[in-house]
Motif scaffolding. Structure first.
Motif, mmCIF file in Angstrom:
data_model
loop_
_atom_site.group_PDB
_atom_site.id
_atom_site.type_symbol
_atom_site.label_atom_id
_atom_site.label_comp_id
_atom_site.label_asym_id
_atom_site.label_seq_id
_atom_site.Cartn_x
_atom_site.Cartn_y
_atom_site.Cartn_z
ATOM 1 N N ILE A 50 35.792 31.439 42.666
ATOM 2 C CA ILE A 50 35.218 31.254 41.333
ATOM 3 C C ILE A 50 36.300 31.001 40.286
ATOM 4 O O ILE A 50 36.125 30.173 39.382
ATOM 5 N N SER A 51 37.430 31.687 40.413
ATOM 6 C CA SER A 51 38.456 31.630 39.368
ATOM 7 C C SER A 51 39.451 30.495 39.550
ATOM 8 O O SER A 51 40.098 30.081 38.579
ATOM 9 N N CYS A 52 39.593 30.003 40.766
ATOM 10 C CA CYS A 52 40.605 28.975 41.030
ATOM 11 C C CYS A 52 40.004 27.704 41.634
ATOM 12 O O CYS A 52 40.094 26.631 41.056
ATOM 13 N N HIS A 53 39.363 27.839 42.793
ATOM 14 C CA HIS A 53 38.897 26.616 43.457
ATOM 15 C C HIS A 53 37.809 25.901 42.668
ATOM 16 O O HIS A 53 37.647 24.676 42.800
ATOM 17 N N SER A 54 37.079 26.622 41.829
ATOM 18 C CA SER A 54 36.077 25.941 41.002
ATOM 19 C C SER A 54 36.738 24.919 40.068
ATOM 20 O O SER A 54 36.117 23.911 39.705
ATOM 21 N N PHE A 55 37.985 25.161 39.678
ATOM 22 C CA PHE A 55 38.719 24.181 38.877
ATOM 23 C C PHE A 55 38.964 22.916 39.690
ATOM 24 O O PHE A 55 38.850 21.799 39.171
ATOM 25 N N VAL A 56 39.273 23.076 40.958
ATOM 26 C CA VAL A 56 39.445 21.929 41.841
ATOM 27 C C VAL A 56 38.129 21.157 41.966
ATOM 28 O O VAL A 56 38.116 19.910 41.921
ATOM 29 N N ARG A 57 37.036 21.883 42.115
ATOM 30 C CA ARG A 57 35.738 21.222 42.261
ATOM 31 C C ARG A 57 35.365 20.445 40.998
ATOM 32 O O ARG A 57 34.796 19.354 41.077
ATOM 33 N N ILE A 58 35.676 21.019 39.856
ATOM 34 C CA ILE A 58 35.419 20.304 38.594
ATOM 35 C C ILE A 58 36.311 19.065 38.498
ATOM 36 O O ILE A 58 35.853 17.976 38.126
ATOM 37 N N ALA A 59 37.584 19.221 38.826
ATOM 38 C CA ALA A 59 38.508 18.081 38.763
ATOM 39 C C ALA A 59 38.067 16.958 39.699
ATOM 40 O O ALA A 59 38.141 15.766 39.342
ATOM 41 N N HIS A 60 37.610 17.323 40.888
ATOM 42 C CA HIS A 60 37.166 16.326 41.868
ATOM 43 C C HIS A 60 36.012 15.496 41.321
ATOM 44 O O HIS A 60 35.974 14.265 41.503
ATOM 45 N N ARG A 61 35.094 16.141 40.631
ATOM 46 C CA ARG A 61 33.933 15.435 40.087
ATOM 47 C C ARG A 61 34.266 14.715 38.786
ATOM 48 O O ARG A 61 33.628 13.704 38.454
ATOM 49 N N ALA A 62 35.234 15.237 38.052
ATOM 50 C CA ALA A 62 35.610 14.601 36.789
ATOM 51 C C ALA A 62 36.431 13.334 37.003
ATOM 52 O O ALA A 62 36.349 12.391 36.195
ATOM 53 N N GLU A 63 37.219 13.297 38.047
ATOM 54 C CA GLU A 63 38.150 12.182 38.266
ATOM 55 C C GLU A 63 37.496 10.810 38.148
ATOM 56 O O GLU A 63 37.997 9.946 37.404
ATOM 57 N N PRO A 64 36.390 10.525 38.848
ATOM 58 C CA PRO A 64 35.828 9.173 38.734
ATOM 59 C C PRO A 64 35.238 8.857 37.364
ATOM 60 O O PRO A 64 35.052 7.677 37.027
#
Length: 254
Positions: A118-132
């Protein structure tokens, strides 16, 4: 000055009027950004409803970052409404009380994994979806704390988790830099938020900051908001991968 006019900003992590994410949202709004405000559940929505007239979000969406389907729906709504995203704020952290108050050596596997997810990998998940959606570049911001770098009493498992978050920030900055997407971790000093209230003897951290920070005063959510907004502006377009301290200088004191 409307330095962020026409920018679309995703805001996660507003829990109430004391939330750092609320301070950031206000600063972005003041600079002309259109806000996409999320809330995790109906109880949270009840707390943030009084704040919505101030923020005037273009979209208000239910989003649980632990649920991939919920994240997908959030980004689908952003795509349908705007077709782009310029700023994403990740201001989310969670650990079970026993893991936050206890020793790291006693942390359960489940508790450690949940805090990290919740505190770390969720940032990765947001970045992955934000990139495109960041077709012309953009800015990804997460919130850290000095406990990532030094041992802070009673910070428990969140220290290692924030350390992982800061490292993740650097790797994301390197990977997304060629697309002009900048990534930062903002590290505020002690702020009396709902999340902070879960840290045992938090008052001692407040007192220590007042006594030992070079500026001899506490920060507030608006200080964090102004610094974060700067990182999203064109004046910061050559800055990425940083841990940006907003703490009255306490991080330089031994």
């Amino acid at each position: 000055m409307k330095t962020l006019e026409g920018r679309i900003a995703l805001i996660t992590g507003i829990a109430n009027e004391n939330s750092i994410a609320y301070g950031v949202a206000r600063s972005l709004k003041a600079r002309g950004a259109q806000l996409v405000v999320t809330y995790v559940n109906d109880r949270t929505l009840d707390f943030i409803k009084p704040l919505l007239p101030d923020l005037d979000p273009a979209l208000l969406l239910k989003c649980d970052v632990a649920d991939d389907a919920s994240l997908d729906a959030t980004f689908a709504a952003i795509t349908d409404k705007f077709g782009k995203l310029d700023i994403a704020l990740h201001s989310i952290a969670f650990a079970q009380k026993d893991d936050l108050h206890g020793r790291v050596v006693d942390t359960s596997r489940e508790g450690f994994m949940q805090a990290m997810d919740i505190s770390c990998h969720s940032f990765v998940r947001i970045a992955h979806r934000a990139e495109p959606l960041m077709k012309d570049g953009g800015t990804l911001i997460t919130m850290s704390y000095y406990g990532a770098e030094k041992v802070v009493p009673n910070y428990g498992v969140m220290g290692p988790v924030k350390a992982a978050l800061e490292s993740t920030t650097r790797y994301l900055a390197n990977e997304l830099g060629p697309k002009k997407i900048r990534v930062h971790a903002v590290s505020p000093g002690p702020v009396q938020t709902r999340a902070a209230s879960g840290i045992r003897e938090f008052g001692l951290l407040i007192e220590n900051s007042i006594q030992h920070a070079p500026l001899r005063e506490l920060i507030d959510i608006d200080d964090v908001g102004e610094a974060t907004a700067f990182l999203c502006e064109d004046g910061a377009k050559r800055i990425t991968g940083s841990v940006f301290y907003v703490d009255g200088g306490i991080n330089i004191v031994s």
